[in-house]
Scaffold this motif. Structure first.
Motif, PDB file in Angstrom:
ATOM      1  N   LEU A  89     -35.879  -1.616  65.208  1.00  8.72           N
ATOM      2  CA  LEU A  89     -36.245  -0.383  65.906  1.00  8.72           C
ATOM      3  C   LEU A  89     -37.741  -0.092  65.817  1.00  8.72           C
ATOM      4  O   LEU A  89     -38.236   0.828  66.470  1.00  8.72           O
ATOM      5  CB  LEU A  89     -35.467   0.802  65.319  1.00  8.72           C
ATOM      6  N   SER A  90     -38.452  -0.873  65.015  1.00 10.40           N
ATOM      7  CA  SER A  90     -39.879  -0.604  64.806  1.00 10.40           C
ATOM      8  C   SER A  90     -40.703  -0.802  66.066  1.00 10.40           C
ATOM      9  O   SER A  90     -41.834  -0.321  66.158  1.00 10.40           O
ATOM     10  CB  SER A  90     -40.424  -1.502  63.692  1.00 10.40           C
ATOM     11  N   THR A  91     -40.150  -1.521  67.041  1.00 20.66           N
ATOM     12  CA  THR A  91     -40.877  -1.738  68.306  1.00 20.66           C
ATOM     13  C   THR A  91     -40.425  -0.784  69.403  1.00 20.66           C
ATOM     14  O   THR A  91     -40.827  -0.932  70.554  1.00 20.66           O
ATOM     15  CB  THR A  91     -40.684  -3.189  68.784  1.00 20.66           C
ATOM     16  N   HIS A  92     -39.612   0.211  69.063  1.00 23.00           N
ATOM     17  CA  HIS A  92     -39.078   1.140  70.063  1.00 23.00           C
ATOM     18  C   HIS A  92     -39.966   2.357  70.298  1.00 23.00           C
ATOM     19  O   HIS A  92     -39.776   3.072  71.276  1.00 23.00           O
ATOM     20  CB  HIS A  92     -37.690   1.633  69.634  1.00 23.00           C
ATOM     21  N   ILE A  93     -40.905   2.616  69.375  1.00 18.90           N
ATOM     22  CA  ILE A  93     -41.644   3.876  69.440  1.00 18.90           C
ATOM     23  C   ILE A  93     -42.435   4.004  70.733  1.00 18.90           C
ATOM     24  O   ILE A  93     -42.506   5.087  71.331  1.00 18.90           O
ATOM     25  CB  ILE A  93     -42.557   4.022  68.203  1.00 18.90           C
ATOM     26  N   ASP A  94     -43.040   2.920  71.197  1.00 22.13           N
ATOM     27  CA  ASP A  94     -43.791   3.004  72.451  1.00 22.13           C
ATOM     28  C   ASP A  94     -42.877   3.376  73.613  1.00 22.13           C
ATOM     29  O   ASP A  94     -43.278   4.104  74.529  1.00 22.13           O
ATOM     30  CB  ASP A  94     -44.543   1.697  72.737  1.00 22.13           C
ATOM     31  N   ASP A  95     -41.631   2.911  73.583  1.00 21.43           N
ATOM     32  CA  ASP A  95     -40.674   3.275  74.630  1.00 21.43           C
ATOM     33  C   ASP A  95     -40.256   4.745  74.507  1.00 21.43           C
ATOM     34  O   ASP A  95     -40.103   5.453  75.512  1.00 21.43           O
ATOM     35  CB  ASP A  95     -39.431   2.388  74.541  1.00 21.43           C
ATOM     36  N   GLU A  96     -40.086   5.202  73.270  1.00 21.47           N
ATOM     37  CA  GLU A  96     -39.693   6.592  73.052  1.00 21.47           C
ATOM     38  C   GLU A  96     -40.769   7.555  73.545  1.00 21.47           C
ATOM     39  O   GLU A  96     -40.475   8.652  74.010  1.00 21.47           O
ATOM     40  CB  GLU A  96     -39.410   6.819  71.565  1.00 21.47           C
ATOM     41  N   LEU A  97     -42.028   7.149  73.437  1.00 25.19           N
ATOM     42  CA  LEU A  97     -43.119   7.988  73.928  1.00 25.19           C
ATOM     43  C   LEU A  97     -43.121   8.079  75.451  1.00 25.19           C
ATOM     44  O   LEU A  97     -43.792   8.940  76.026  1.00 25.19           O
ATOM     45  CB  LEU A  97     -44.470   7.438  73.448  1.00 25.19           C
ATOM     46  N   GLN A  98     -42.364   7.207  76.106  1.00 28.67           N
ATOM     47  CA  GLN A  98     -42.262   7.237  77.567  1.00 28.67           C
ATOM     48  C   GLN A  98     -40.916   7.771  78.043  1.00 28.67           C
ATOM     49  O   GLN A  98     -40.586   7.682  79.225  1.00 28.67           O
ATOM     50  CB  GLN A  98     -42.483   5.829  78.129  1.00 28.67           C
ATOM     51  N   GLY A  99     -40.139   8.325  77.127  1.00 31.98           N
ATOM     52  CA  GLY A  99     -38.899   8.974  77.544  1.00 31.98           C
ATOM     53  C   GLY A  99     -37.620   8.307  77.101  1.00 31.98           C
ATOM     54  O   GLY A  99     -36.530   8.817  77.391  1.00 31.98           O
ATOM     55  N   ALA A 100     -37.702   7.181  76.403  1.00 30.61           N
ATOM     56  CA  ALA A 100     -36.492   6.516  75.929  1.00 30.61           C
ATOM     57  C   ALA A 100     -35.832   7.351  74.836  1.00 30.61           C
ATOM     58  O   ALA A 100     -36.494   8.151  74.170  1.00 30.61           O
ATOM     59  CB  ALA A 100     -36.828   5.128  75.397  1.00 30.61           C
ATOM     60  N   PRO A 101     -34.542   7.192  74.622  1.00 32.89           N
ATOM     61  CA  PRO A 101     -33.855   7.914  73.548  1.00 32.89           C
ATOM     62  C   PRO A 101     -34.522   7.630  72.200  1.00 32.89           C
ATOM     63  O   PRO A 101     -35.027   6.532  71.959  1.00 32.89           O
ATOM     64  CB  PRO A 101     -32.431   7.341  73.584  1.00 32.89           C
ATOM     65  N   LEU A 102     -34.503   8.621  71.298  1.00 33.74           N
ATOM     66  CA  LEU A 102     -35.199   8.514  70.023  1.00 33.74           C
ATOM     67  C   LEU A 102     -34.348   7.759  68.999  1.00 33.74           C
ATOM     68  O   LEU A 102     -34.030   8.278  67.920  1.00 33.74           O
ATOM     69  CB  LEU A 102     -35.575   9.902  69.503  1.00 33.74           C
ATOM     70  N   ASP A 103     -34.009   6.530  69.314  1.00 32.87           N
ATOM     71  CA  ASP A 103     -33.148   5.740  68.432  1.00 32.87           C
ATOM     72  C   ASP A 103     -33.810   5.466  67.087  1.00 32.87           C
ATOM     73  O   ASP A 103     -33.157   5.496  66.038  1.00 32.87           O
ATOM     74  CB  ASP A 103     -32.791   4.410  69.097  1.00 32.87           C
ATOM     75  N   CYS A 104     -35.103   5.187  67.095  1.00 41.89           N
ATOM     76  CA  CYS A 104     -35.808   4.881  65.859  1.00 41.89           C
ATOM     77  C   CYS A 104     -35.778   6.096  64.931  1.00 41.89           C
ATOM     78  O   CYS A 104     -35.359   5.996  63.775  1.00 41.89           O
ATOM     79  CB  CYS A 104     -37.245   4.466  66.148  1.00 41.89           C
ATOM     80  N   PHE A 105     -36.209   7.232  65.441  1.00 44.05           N
ATOM     81  CA  PHE A 105     -36.239   8.436  64.612  1.00 44.05           C
ATOM     82  C   PHE A 105     -34.847   8.784  64.099  1.00 44.05           C
ATOM     83  O   PHE A 105     -34.660   9.037  62.912  1.00 44.05           O
ATOM     84  CB  PHE A 105     -36.811   9.621  65.399  1.00 44.05           C
TER      85      PHE A 105
END
Length: 705
Positions: A89-105
């Motif tokens: 999940l460490s590579t998901h943050i850039d996607d979350e900043l663009q509206g992806a679900p906050l799976d990492c957090f």
């Protein structure tokens, strides 16, 4: 939630990105509060930051690791298997900043809550049994030198060693108290009794720690840590403020807040009243007294909140609020009575934030101005402004006929950019003070446009490694103009960037009225009049004093923006420029011959040597032997102040008249002066100023000296 119509002009370039945020349907469910904040922050970092990094997988991984460190700084909660399972999940943050679900957090949040709950059951079990301090084992306390525990057994062992070390520290202290005591009830205690007492005290410490984690660190707090791990990866000074912290930041800048006017302290898990500010709402109401314990806080007629175990900063958040609103405190007085006190909040002015001056009498009469920060009340046109206040202090000192002025900017972390430009104009005629460059634009010169100079006498500026931002602008300008001598650390902090605070509520408004907080965004970089940036390198002092406050500067942060330079601005040197070289030579001679500075340099070397120690013995005899060596090495430095001559520093009559008979203010002023009478750095600054005063005299007068 709905998009507000009004968008601040300064962020007009963000409008497309922000509007695009409303079209996030391809990610599934409608965005919640966290998703909206993340998307706003992502757009603002990308479109509004001065020098944005590419927000990609590499950026995400760095932010991810920062977030884990903020949740588990000592690596005592997460297991290595947790880190491995969360790593995808460490590579998901850039996607979350663009509206992806906050799976990492959300996934990290689930794990950390579970691991904290587990650790909460570990420490009482360990502290229930005596430790064996005869075993030869070691503990490493620096988290950068250890990995996450491999499994539950390794985690238990990590906790055991840390708790054993903390207990050994406490036990050693208790034994020293016993050995020095004259009271039978203390000196007759056995080591076994003291060991039990030491474990009890350590348990109480960790009880309060876990109570705070349980009751005062919720999902919102962890989300704020998450967002700040992201913003600080862009640069160290871009921060997300949740609503309460936004208010606190604005209060700090203004030097005032709306509350009850009571100083608080934490003692044994309780919030106690330390003092009452004269004239404040608490003082006027009359029932709240020093040493009262505040048990509960209620907003008006709402259900009271039990604040037992709260840290002071969290208690303050509940007690402060909007002017004119009511707060009800459930208080236990010293006599044991419990009562509810109703207080209406009002404006409280933090006088300690404001400029303050005194006169130092000696070889020459020297004015001293202390400025803790470059404050400015952005919400009140008639509020406090540091440039105006320093101008008033200068006027008072001139009336006292001082022969030179020392401006103390030590520990001044900066503040308002317009204020520092105006303040510099008190000491130099019209000309450039600082150059400011925005993203992709040319540098704009911020000038002092007043041809008049309020003070044209000898000037010295004191700095240290904590002097940052606006402090560095002023010091740099005075140095570039050869207007003042800069005295202090080898170099200042090195924060050469400009931030602006943007309320996220200006872009989106929650239907329930809940605030989204604010983003303090790095938007500009500033440069000296000579073209060099203060970023990273800071300002190099003319007179370098040994500084114990090391390892804090901007250059220690790998995410700090780089140093660069732009063309020099046109300016003229001061008409009577400071000749630094003879001042340096005289200062170096004095420090070389000074027993106090000799001890200070040895002390710094000893502390640095001690800081390099990586592991600590858990054998009591070995620990005591190490401590004996360290204590002996440090004890001789206790006499540093004894070797510093006492300065004759006094308040001006006009200030004493203003204080009047207010006993609290009289005591605070007395303490403020006392702290400066034996200040080794101020003492040398006075010596340098004495030399500068002589240097500034016409040649004929100089010979007479």
């Amino acid at each position: 939630m709905r998009l507000k119509v009004i968008i601040p002009v300064v962020l007009i370039t963000l409008s497309v990105g922000v509007l695009a945020f409303t079209k996030m349907g391809h990610y599934g469910d409608p965005p919640g509060r966290y998703e909206i904040i993340m998307n706003l922050v992502g757009q603002m970092l990308k479109e509004g930051h001065y020098q944005p990094k590419t927000i990609d997988d590499a950026f995400s991984k760095e932010a991810f690791n920062k977030y884990l460190r903020s949740l588990d700084a000592e690596k005592k909660f997460f297991l290595k298997s947790d880190i491995n399972s969360l790593m995808p999940l460490s590579t998901h943050i850039d996607d979350e900043l663009q509206g992806a679900p906050l799976d990492c957090f959300r996934n990290v949040n689930v794990v950390i809550k579970q691991r904290v709950a587990e650790a909460a059951a570990i420490y009482p079990k360990i502290l229930a049994e005596p430790f064996d301090f005869t075993k030869d084992e070691n503990v490493v306390l620096d988290a950068d030198k250890i990995d996450y525990p491999a499994d539950e057994n390794a985690r238990y062992e990590a906790w055991r060693k840390v708790l054993k070390y903390r207990t050994m520290e406490k036990l050693t202290d208790l034994q020293e108290i016993r050995d020095k005591s004259k009271e039978d009830s203390v000196k007759n205690k056995t080591d076994q009794q003291l060991e039990v007492e030491a474990r009890t005290k350590v348990k109480q410490l960790y009880d309060r720690y876990f109570e705070r984690l349980k009751n005062h660190q919720d999902d919102n707090d962890r989300f704020s840590l998450y967002v700040n791990a992201i913003t600080s990866t862009m640069d160290p000074h871009t921060d997300y403020f949740p609503p309460d912290e936004k208010r606190q930041f604005e209060e700090q800048m203004a030097g005032k807040f709306f509350g009850i006017g009571a100083g608080l302290k934490e003692e044994d898990g309780k919030i106690k009243v330390l003092s009452i500010i004269t004239g404040s709402p608490s003082w006027k109401e009359g029932h709240l007294k020093a040493n009262d314990v505040i048990m509960k806080v209620a907003q008006g007629d709402k259900e009271p909140v039990d604040i037992t175990g709260y840290p002071v900063e969290d208690a303050v958040k509940l007690i402060r609020g909007t002017k004119g609103t009511t707060v009800k405190l459930t208080v236990k007085s010293v006599d044991g009575t419990v009562k509810v006190i109703t207080i209406v909040r009002d404006e409280i002015v933090q006088e300690e934030t404001f400029a303050k001056s005194a006169v130092i009498n000696g070889t020459h009469k020297i004015g001293y101005i202390y400025l803790p920060e470059f404050y400015s009340d952005f919400n009140d046109r008639n509020g406090a402004r540091c440039a105006d206040d320093v101008a008033k202090e200068v006027a008072k000192l001139k009336a006292e006929k001082v022969e030179g002025i020392i401006l103390d900017l030590r520990f001044n972390g900066g503040g308002s950019l317009p204020e520092v430009v105006q303040m510099a104009g008190l000491f130099v005629p019209e000309g450039p003070i600082v150059q400011v460059r925005s993203r992709g634009g040319d540098a704009v010169v911020l000038r002092d446009r007043d041809k008049n100079v309020q003070y044209d006498g000898p000037l010295a500026i004191m700095v240290n490694e904590y002097s940052a931002s606006a402090s560095e602008i002023l010091a740099a300008a005075m140095q570039d103009y050869k207007r003042a001598v800069i005295i202090g650390s080898k170099q200042t902090f090195g924060k050469g960037t400009v931030q602006r605070l943007f309320s996220l509520d200006d872009f989106y408004a929650a239907k329930d009225g809940q605030s989204l907080g604010a983003l303090k965004l790095t938007q500009q970089k500033f440069y000296r009049a000579n073209g060099g940036s203060t970023q990273l390198k800071g300002v190099a002092s003319d007179i370098v004093l040994p500084d114990p406050y090391y390892e804090v500067s901007e250059r220690k942060d790998s995410d700090a923006l780089a140093w660069d330079e732009i063309p020099k601005s046109n300016f003229n040197y001061w008409s009577n420029p400071v000749n630094v070289e003879p001042l340096q030579k005289n200062s170096e001679k004095r420090m070389a011959a000074s027993p106090a500075f000799k001890l200070l340099n040895e002390n710094i070397a000893t502390l640095k040597r001690m800081e390099k120690q990586e592991s600590y013995s858990l054998n009591m005899n070995t620990y005591k032997a190490e401590q004996k060596v360290n204590t002996a090495a440090l004890k001789k430095y206790d006499s540093i102040n004894e070797k510093v001559k006492e300065l004759n520093i006094t308040s001006m009559k006009v200030d004493l008249d203003k204080i009047g008979n207010d006993s609290t203010k009289v005591a605070r002023n007395k303490d403020w002066l006392k702290a400066r009478t034996k200040d080794i750095y101020l003492d040398e600054a006075v010596n340098v100023m004495n030399d500068l005063i002589v240097q500034s005299l016409p040649k004929m007068q100089r010979k007479a000296q």
